[in-house]
Structure formats: C-alpha cells, structure tokens
Design an enzyme around this catalytic site. Structure first.
Site, PDB file in Angstrom:
ATOM      1  N   SER A 129      -8.074   4.647   0.839  1.00 25.82           N
ATOM      2  CA  SER A 129      -8.024   5.393  -0.407  1.00 25.82           C
ATOM      3  C   SER A 129      -8.391   6.868  -0.153  1.00 25.82           C
ATOM      4  CB  SER A 129      -8.942   4.721  -1.433  1.00 25.82           C
ATOM      5  OG  SER A 129      -8.659   5.150  -2.734  1.00 25.82           O
ATOM      6  N   ASP A 146       0.289  -0.692  -5.294  1.00 26.09           N
ATOM      7  CA  ASP A 146      -1.029  -0.063  -5.353  1.00 26.09           C
ATOM      8  C   ASP A 146      -1.152   0.785  -6.615  1.00 26.09           C
ATOM      9  OD1 ASP A 146      -3.358   1.593  -4.884  1.00 26.09           O
ATOM     10  OD2 ASP A 146      -3.184   1.080  -2.762  1.00 26.09           O
ATOM     11  N   HIS A 192      -4.983  -2.641  -4.507  1.00 23.65           N
ATOM     12  CA  HIS A 192      -5.358  -1.372  -3.881  1.00 23.65           C
ATOM     13  C   HIS A 192      -5.651  -1.620  -2.409  1.00 23.65           C
ATOM     14  CE1 HIS A 192      -6.610   2.680  -3.551  1.00 23.65           C
ATOM     15  NE2 HIS A 192      -7.920   2.479  -3.587  1.00 23.65           N
TER      16      HIS A 192
END
Length: 519
Positions: free
Chosen positions: A240, A458, A488
């Site tokens: 991320s 995602d 995610h």
C-alpha cells in the site's frame, strides 16, 4: 474529523476483517544465525555505502542491542521469535550531525540455511506500526523467513518512534459527530474548524518533528537501517503506502536496490485530487463486486445504500452501546469489510441490521477501523497518517474548488464520492507546515528489477497504479504482475500463482515476464 480512506493502514485493515491472528512466524530464535555471533549487529563495510563518509560514525557505526520485545498500549508482547532494538537517526537529514530521534525496530532471524540478508517490511498507512504488525504477518511470510531475517520498524512519527497523538480520546469521540459531508454553511464551518483544531493539536504534540516526517525522510532512514543491519543492498517488501515509500527509496538510492516487492501499488502520478478519484473508483468497484456476490444489481444496490446513508445523516441510528451511528461512521463501517473478501458476510449482516434501525454492527466495524477498543481508547494510526501525508502533499484544495468537483466525484461513486470529495478540503486544511510535492519522484534508472503486484479488485490502491508505477520507475526496472482477485493486496491473499511468483523473485532472484497475469 474522522479519516476513513486514502490507502489506510495497508495490510492491517485486511487482517482485521479476515480475523487473522498470530504473533509468531514459527521456528525458534537462533542466536547464532545471521550477521554475527550475538544479537548485536553492526554496519556494513564503508565500501557498500558510497555516502557513508557523509554521515557521522555515531550513526553508521551503531550497534543494535536486540532484546526481548515489550508489550505496548495497543499490542500484546510478541512471541519469543522476535527481538526489538532502537536505532538513532537524524531529526533533520540536511543536518546529519545534529539532533537525533529514536526509531523502534523488530526482527526475527532467518530459520534456514543460505541466508540472503534482511527483508525490511512497511505495511502502509502511512502511519502503520511495523513493530506491532510484523509478528502478525510473520505466518504469512514464513516461507520468506527461511532465507531472510524479517525486519520492520515504526517510521518516524509512528508508534514507538516518536509517535504523534494529536488529540485525546474524548476529543476524538466528539469529533465523530462532525459531518464529513457538510450540507449547510454551519456544517461546513464546523468541518473546517475541526480540521484546523486537529492540525494545531498535531503541531503542539510533534513540535519540530512535524516538519521532518516526510516519505523522503523515512526513505533515508531506511538506508541507514540497511547499513546498520549489515546489508549491502536493500531487500524490501512494501504494501500500500509502503509501495510509494519503496519507489521513493529506489529513486534516492537506485544502486542499492536489491529485491524489492511493491504490493497494492499507489499510483505515483496521482496528485491529491487524483488519489481521491482513484479511491472513489476503487471502493465503488469493490462494492459493486460485493453487491454482485449477493445477487444484487450494483446500481440498484448502491442506491439502496445511498438512501440508507441519507436517512442516517438526517437521524443517526441507535446502537447497543448507547452511542449513535452517524453517517460518517456508517460509511467507515462499510469501507472496512471491502478491504478483504472475507469481510463481505459481516458487511451483509451490518447493512441488514442498519436497515432495521440498529446501527450496532456498522458502529463496531467503524470502531475496528478507527482503532477504538472497548474502553474507548483510540489508536494513533490516523494521526501519524495525517502528519506524514500533509507534509508530503503540497496541494490544498479550497472549499470552493472542492465544491466545484463534488458532482464529478458523485458520478464516479454514488456511495463514496461525496466523502472523498469533501475530504480534499478538510484533510490538510490550515496545516501548520507546507507540503513538499504534488506527486512523488520515483524514477530509478539503473536500479535492479522491482516487482510490482496489482490486484484488479483492490479498493484502496486500484490496480492501475501498478502499471503507472512501472512506467515511472523506468524501462526494465518496474516489472508488473497482475492478480484478478479481491481485497487490498495480493500476496498471501489466496493466489498460489502470486505467492509462488513473489517467492521465486525474493528467494531465487527469478524475475517474471513483465505483464504476467494470475487469474
């Protein structure tokens, strides 16, 4: 103001909804393995770091004293596999001989033979605690631990590394009543006033640190960690926001790039508006997939949720705790289960209860996301996230500019667009320090191949970001791997294809063909 989006917390949110436990990655602690005969580690040879002469020896020659980790206020003590240490880094990297701050590190030594080196992890946020998260993620990456020491840290301004708390628990709870999608001039004024107050609280809590918690500062910290751990090159796993951090590191130190995995890739070409638009698309796309899985037509299902949120905005729902479920908390509660397909059944139950005027389940989801425990204590991930991102981001959309863009956001996502649109005006409003850039520089000519993993489902970092990161890193550097999945992040999320490709890259140095797809 409650921040509920912007690539938050990386893998942490997915683990919350998936119910992942842990604290041990298996295997015993072998004091004789790795960089030396004891739990003290020293720097790499000067020849491995061309800029070592520019740093004082008090930094480059640090000996890390690895000791048993302690429990913190927000996490239990990890198992015996893990050791913790403290590293000193410059407060201001332009003055490396000046004052220093302490960074908290955690490590579990490699369990097998043929040790490659250290593998450094950042789990996203920005603002996620690596010291707290690494033991929980250890089981997921146990295969990698066979040949790597697993290492993570709390970046500056986070957790045990001079962590910033901008307001107390009671003030946070009061701020939950502030409408994040103002409908009247009075609500607009309250929304912006809350943003100003939060910034003042951060300035008071962080002091001079507030101007030195940027992604660039942390990337330089990473290279000192590499040096002191004794590694000639950087082996890194970023998730991320950790992918943006990895890209910035590669730009600053292209010749020190070893094997870098960037999973759930942030789009480095997107500015403040672009990131908000990307997330509006990503979360709406994930919501549509969820609605299809329940047999609903996405447009009709979304409208049903919009109608519910409007009803809650007019009259917050009662809950079993005695607190009220506001519209902002309801959206936060919807967001969390979209981070992992494992959370979808919980979302169904929470929405069904809310339709029956019981907000308890959505509030519980929102509390999980906001790190609120049963005693009413809140974690500080969102505080650190804000001080880091507002130092990074130069753009400060005004109220007028934001309101002009709202119809476009609502068109992108009827459920999340309004919230993400308004967020642009409030997130860094009246911030005490200026931002540094519109978009991060991640070009890394001459770097070794970096593997980028994008997931088509995602919500927080839409998969298009992986291709854009690859293009920005440069030809032959960014290698894209796509997974047609949900949630995610991709690694450890159920795809044997993704896991084996990543493992082969990290453990054997096998670089896959650019554009490989795992279905």
């Amino acid at each position: 103001m409650v921040r509920f989006l912007r690539w938050t917390a990386g893998v942490a949110a997915a683990l919350l909804v998936a119910g992942c436990g842990g604290g041990s990655s298996g295997g015993g602690q072998d004091e004789g393995k790795g960089t030396g005969p004891s739990e003290k580690t020293g720097p790499a040879p000067a020849s491995a770091s061309p800029s070592a002469a520019d740093l004082p020896s008090s930094l480059t020659s640090q000996q890390l004293d690895w000791q048993h980790c302690k429990a913190t206020g927000d996490s239990a003590m990890p198992s015996d596999d893990w050791r913790c240490a403290t590293l000193k880094v410059p407060l201001d990297w332009s003055k490396p001989g000046g004052p220093t701050i302490d960074l908290a590190l955690i490590r579990a030594r490699a369990t097998g033979s043929g040790r490659i080196g250290s593998l450094l992890f950042n789990f996203g946020g920005p603002g996620g605690s690596g010291v707290s998260m690494m033991p929980y993620y250890g089981a997921t990456v146990s295969k990698l631990r066979e040949r790597y020491d697993l290492v993570s840290w709390d970046p500056r301004g986070v957790g045990a590394s001079e962590g910033v708390r901008c307001r107390g628990d009671r003030d946070i709870e009061v701020a939950e009543d502030v409408d994040a999608t103002p409908d009247t001039p009075a609500e607009e004024k309250a929304y912006l006033r809350d943003a100003t107050d939060f910034g003042k609280g951060c300035q008071k809590a962080a002091g001079r640190l507030l101007a030195h918690v940027s992604t660039t500062d942390t990337a330089r910290d990473m290279d000192l960690i590499r040096q002191v751990l004794g590694d000639r090159t950087m082996h890194y796993f970023g998730i991320s926001y950790g992918t943006e951090l990895g890209g910035v590191y590669a730009h600053l130190f292209p010749k020190r790039v070893g094997r870098l995995i960037l999973d759930a890739v942030v789009d480095p070409t997107a500015d403040t508006v672009g990131h908000a638009e990307n997330q509006a698309r990503g979360f709406q796309r994930a919501l549509d997939d969820y609605l299809k899985s329940t047999g609903q037509e996405p447009k009709q299902g979304s409208q049903k949720i919009v109608d519910l949120l409007r009803r809650i905005d007019a009259k917050p729902l009662p809950t079993s705790s005695g607190r009220k479920l506001t519209q902002t908390l309801a959206v936060t509660g919807i967001v969390l289960p979209l981070y992992s397909e494992a959370g979808w059944p919980r979302l169904t139950s929470a929405l069904n209860s809310a339709e029956k005027d019981d907000g308890s389940e959505l509030l519980a989801l929102a509390d999980d996301y906001n790190e609120r425990n049963a005693s009413g204590h809140y974690g500080t991930t969102s505080h650190a996230q804000r001080v880091i991102s507002c130092l990074d981001d130069r753009q400060r959309p005004t109220l007028a500019q934001t309101k002009k863009r709202l119809p476009g956001f609502e068109q992108i996502s009827p459920v999340f667009g309004d919230f993400l649109g308004w967020d642009m005006a409030g997130w860094c409003h009246d911030w005490p320090v200026p931002g540094q850039y519109d978009t991060p520089e991640v070009s890394a000519p001459g770097a070794a191949p970096i593997l980028l993993v994008g997931n088509t489902g995602d919500p927080a970092t839409p998969y298009e970001g992986a291709r854009r990161m690859a293009d920005e890193l440069g030809k032959g550097v960014g290698i894209e791997l796509t997974w047609k999945g949900e949630g995610h992040g991709a690694y450890g999320n159920g795809s044997a294809c993704v896991d084996s490709t990543v493992n082969a890259y990290l453990l054997q140095g096998t670089v896959p063909k650019d554009g490989k797809v795992c279905s």
